[in-house]
Write an enzyme that holds these catalytic residues in place. Sequence first.
Site, PDB file in Angstrom:
ATOM      1  CG  LEU A 135      -2.201   0.769   1.228  1.00 15.60           C
ATOM      2  CD1 LEU A 135      -3.113   0.260   0.116  1.00 15.60           C
ATOM      3  CD2 LEU A 135      -2.898   0.626   2.576  1.00 15.60           C
ATOM      4  CG  ASP A 136       0.834   4.236  -3.203  1.00 12.86           C
ATOM      5  OD1 ASP A 136       1.592   3.334  -3.588  1.00 12.86           O
ATOM      6  OD2 ASP A 136       0.154   4.928  -3.973  1.00 12.86           O
ATOM      7  NE  ARG A 137       6.340   8.205   2.424  1.00 10.97           N
ATOM      8  CZ  ARG A 137       6.157   9.414   2.955  1.00 10.97           C
ATOM      9  NH1 ARG A 137       5.966   9.554   4.254  1.00 10.97           N
ATOM     10  NH2 ARG A 137       6.152  10.490   2.192  1.00 10.97           N
TER      11      ARG A 137
END
Length: 317
Positions: free
Chosen positions: A145-147
């Site tokens: 998952l994107d930061r």
Amino acid sequence: MRRRRTPAPPPPLPQRDGVDPVRVRLPAAGPGTTVREHLISRLSAPPTQLDAMFTAGEIVGADGRPVPPDTPYAPGLTVWFHRDMPEEPPVPFPLHVVHQDDHLVVADKPHFLATTPRGSHVRQTALARLRHTLGLPHLTAAHRLDRLTAGLVLFTVRPEERGAYQTLFRDRRVHKEYEAVAPYDPALDLPRTVRSRIVKERGVLTAREVDGEPNAETRVELLAHREDGLARYRLVPGTGQTHQLRVHMGALGVPILGDPLYPEVTAPVPAGDFRRPLQLLARGLAFKDPLTGTERRFTSGRVLEAWTSYGTWAADQ
């Protein structure tokens, strides 16, 4: 027929703060005639730092014994060491575990916390935190998952089972639902399914839509809107292109609040600035467990602050 990759041997060094040691395998041809010369040419660390690591016995072979710096170069030789950890401002938000069993850990990740170690984010990652706090050194991420995105991330407890769960994501057999807060456009006809071709070039911050056969699909639904001009959306991706949800919302003219890349790239914020998080949340995961046959369904307990308390989200802190 695809050749099966030989798994890497177990590291001879223990983890530090949930972070694995670095493994370097010497290729068929140099550069360098010794291990020291090769590492100096290959790594970004200054020679003085590498020399100090050699002197302290911190660069070891597969047997865990220190490798002398003048060890002759030998193709296939493997050395291990711990990287110099970068300074990382602590991400001041909790990482919740919503499910744990012998196979899986499902975590509810906060904004600004990377999923796995990469670049300047090493210890301040969900994987490192969970390995350390749960005492599970072999924990691995089944997807990412994107930061900047909050919400559910699936981790596998046993390395040999990781592939089964990764295959679910690869084959699009995981139903994923996201929520987003973005401007409300009464002229936007919803629900709708957005299809386009998205490309992301290495070294370029943003992805973009181009002509051609669609490779990205997102179902966009309006959940609620209010008089201040904001709306809450449900986003159901049918594919998993980089930044797909953010690109599609921007293309519809309703970019997600707090997005530093879409529709325009904004100036980088200082390290440790955790204001105005991207208002995107991985709300739900559902799938049939490939090992147990159980129908799994998980839901994030997080809320998007711009919806529940816009003044707090938008304020300078």
